[in-house]
Scaffold this motif. Structure first.
Motif, short mmCIF file in Angstrom:
data_model
loop_
_atom_site.label_atom_id
_atom_site.label_comp_id
_atom_site.label_asym_id
_atom_site.label_seq_id
_atom_site.Cartn_x
_atom_site.Cartn_y
_atom_site.Cartn_z
N ASP A 180 36.38 38.43 40.47
CA ASP A 180 35.31 37.45 40.32
C ASP A 180 34.69 37.49 38.93
O ASP A 180 34.25 36.46 38.40
CB ASP A 180 34.22 37.70 41.37
N ARG A 181 34.63 38.66 38.31
CA ARG A 181 33.97 38.80 37.01
C ARG A 181 34.92 38.55 35.84
O ARG A 181 34.47 38.26 34.73
CB ARG A 181 33.40 40.21 36.88
N ALA A 182 36.23 38.67 36.09
CA ALA A 182 37.20 38.59 34.99
C ALA A 182 37.44 37.15 34.57
O ALA A 182 37.47 36.24 35.40
CB ALA A 182 38.52 39.24 35.41
N GLU A 183 37.57 36.95 33.28
CA GLU A 183 37.95 35.65 32.75
C GLU A 183 39.46 35.50 32.79
O GLU A 183 40.19 36.45 32.45
CB GLU A 183 37.46 35.50 31.31
N THR A 184 39.95 34.35 33.21
CA THR A 184 41.39 34.09 33.26
C THR A 184 41.88 33.67 31.88
O THR A 184 41.32 32.76 31.26
CB THR A 184 41.72 33.01 34.28
N ARG A 185 42.93 34.31 31.40
CA ARG A 185 43.56 33.90 30.14
C ARG A 185 44.55 32.79 30.46
O ARG A 185 45.58 33.02 31.07
CB ARG A 185 44.24 35.10 29.48
#
Length: 360
Positions: free
Chosen positions: A20-25
């Motif tokens: 939920d916290r991670a940004e998708t590359r």
């Protein structure tokens, strides 16, 4: 696995919170990335191997002996069994997907497909695309429309091997206002598009140039059309839907990510258009004495093809050269339509090929 704070990153709840916290590359580009005149050199190149060529041909039922047998290839003027044009086109389209259309969006069509050189196994192909046009969709605020000119060229000589123009709908980062017009899916039929069909269809007596010319002459006398269906069908399996596109470096999630496609309009992964196309053309070529491929125009993909669908072929002959003494072949122009088990068109295009004259 824990970090210095003691968190177990592989615990299900902990990992869900991390996601939920991670940004998708992100991969691929939104509509706003493209501007008319931009040139995009696609990083992946692809070396055309005989094994890949033969896998494509065998799985799509393309059995022309010139692409399998050295003696027939020599009779046709080839140095060895060459790379088939269908496979070449798919291998040029494949590496372009990551940069042009991996974000998704309808493939609206392709035209001006030209084969410039005979290509042999071992050729390393690089791919270059130029943005020809960008425009707003009149009906879909979350999409724009982009047209590219793409060339596949020999990395050693710089010679262009195949070129084409294709148009896709591409997702926008930000929606825009629209005029409320009709859908941009120009590849679907409406009732007003359906002409009055002739009462009679003429089928050629064989697959040589003279047979197509004679059928057209007969159709003209009878106010008929030269049109017929092909008996073979091919059911889409995992190799066709996922294996063949991945082998051409086509990264579109539509072909191999069932999780992403579960909530899509198709409900499942869909076939690469060039696989569907190649199967339909193989059905047609099995009933003609093809000598060389020349060009394609107005290719459209009308509906989804998913796992378990069966692809059949239908052909209409539009024109054919009159046989000339001592000629090996003459040009025939066809309209090909691929359709599924529900008789729904899924692909259409106009093709011009050289077809052999009848041997004396």
């Amino acid at each position: 696995m824990t970090d210095g704070d003691g968190a177990d990153w592989t615990d299900a709840e902990t990992f869900a919170a991390a996601l939920d916290r991670a940004e998708t590359r992100e991969k691929g580009h939104f509509f706003e990335f493209f501007a008319e005149g931009d040139e995009i050199e696609h990083d992946p190149g692809i070396r055309l191997a005989r094994a890949g060529n033969e896998q494509w041909l065998s799985q799509t039922l393309n059995h022309d002996p010139a692409y399998w047998r050295t003696d027939v290839a020599a009779e046709r003027g080839f140095e060895e069994p060459p790379i088939h044009p269908d496979y070449l086109l798919a291998c040029v389209m494949g590496p372009s997907v990551e940069d042009l259309s991996e974000k998704g969006g309808y493939f609206l069509g392709r035209t001006n497909v030209r084969y410039h050189e005979t290509v042999y196994p071992g050729t390393e192909v690089h791919v270059l695309s130029t943005v020809v046009d960008t425009r707003t969709s009149s009906s879909r605020p979350d999409y724009g429309i982009v047209t590219w000119q793409t060339e596949g060229y020999d990395a050693d000589t710089g010679d262009v091997l195949v070129s084409y123009e294709r148009t896709n709908m591409i997702p926008r980062r930000e929606q825009v206002a629209t005029d409320g017009g009709s859908t941009e899916r120009s590849d679907t039929y409406t009732a007003s598009d359906v002409p009055d069909l002739p009462e009679t269809f003429v089928t050629p007596d064989g697959g040589y140039l003279e047979d197509f010319r004679a059928a057209l002459d007969r159709a003209e006398d009878e106010d008929a059309a030269v049109a017929y269906r092909h008996e073979r069908g091919r059911t889409m399996d995992d190799t066709l839907v996922a294996g063949l596109p991945l082998a051409t470096l086509n990264t579109a999630r539509q072909h191999h990510n069932r999780d992403e496609m579960a909530d899509s309009p198709s409900g499942d992964v869909v076939a690469y258009g060039d696989v569907t196309r190649s199967i339909a053309l193989a059905h047609a070529r099995s009933d003609e004495a093809t000598y060389r491929e020349r060009r394609f125009e107005n290719e459209r993909f009308h509906d989804f093809v998913t796992l378990g669908d069966t692809v059949y072929g239908f052909t209409r002959v539009l024109d054919a050269d009159r046989p000339v003494a001592d000629a090996e072949a003459g040009a025939v122009t066809f309209q090909h339509v691929a359709f599924n088990q529900e008789n729904t068109p899924v692909y259409s295009g106009e093709r011009t090929a050289l077809v052999r004259c009848r041997p004396e």
